[in-house]
Scaffold this active site. Sequence first.
Site: not given
Length: 353
Positions: A270, A299, A318
């Site tokens: 993360r 993000e 991601h």
Amino acid sequence: MPGIQNSMLQLTIRIVQGTFRLDRLSQVVMDKPCILATTLGAPGGIYKCFEPFIEKHFTIITFERFVQRKEDFAAKIQALFVWGGAIKVDQNLLQSLPNLKAVVNGGVGVDHLDIPLINSFGIKVSNTPHVVDNATADIGICLMLASARKIVEGHNFSKFREFDGLSESSLGTDVSRATLGIIGMGRIGYKIAKRAQGFEMKILYHNRNQRPESEEKAVGAMYCASMKELLQRSDFVMVVVNLSPQTHKLIGAKEFAMMKPNSTLINISRGLVVDQDALVDALQKKMIRAAALDVTYPEPLPRDHPLLSFPNVIVLPHFGTHTMETSQIMVERMVTNALAALTGGQLPDEVKA
């Protein structure tokens, strides 16, 4: 039979002519349990290619439609599908869904969900563990190779080159026989170690608990009781931990100072596990060689973020579980958990506070 066919024909004609009210059409199609989700195919939503499978089991109420007509849909919704954190699951939303039985998360990480709050409403939470292990391990190895061998720079040279011949700065570094330090040797970390064996890498790992000796031998991994030892010895440091208060900014200025000047940081956990300001400083001061990130905060990163300006930094949006096969299994698992909740059964992947 002719009577039914005639009725359906008349219904079709009325819909086409616009004389059949849409709210009555909603009642016709809602013969399946209702779930709340972001618009499939919209940014942050489940991909539209998975819509037919979900609709075999549920009527999908999009969040946008729900907001416009809460009074029509609130009591009908029994499960909430969360994909990428696009829906904020807060007290106001939970209070507006009196018959909600489950919040079903796509993916492993549930740090964006307040599980104690959700459970306080008598609502269960589930995720999709194990499903993502292989794809996430693959992206970790992919980032390590791409960074070490400067794959992105090579592609850009082929595409945009303004001169012939590669410069000295394009020289990469070997992965084979290098030392990989894995921070967080859980399911995914262990799969990364298995993959790294193929490159004859020396594998170190740091974990809250040491794995059994038989498991260490199976992947040729050596336990480091302190993270300092791992950081000082590793050519590649891969972070594979869950985000928690204990791991928030686990890798910061102090940790970067321990790393080798020719080392690479790879983060597939993360974004908030790494202090990004400290990472920018470490790169500017050449305290480490490079970084490869599948996760950031926020993000995506703003276009003008310093991390996007370094030629020795790879930033992905991601991408860890972003494959057709893994996404499909995740959606299938979400449906399985939701169906279990609706029938009063045990959720196979329930996450408890």
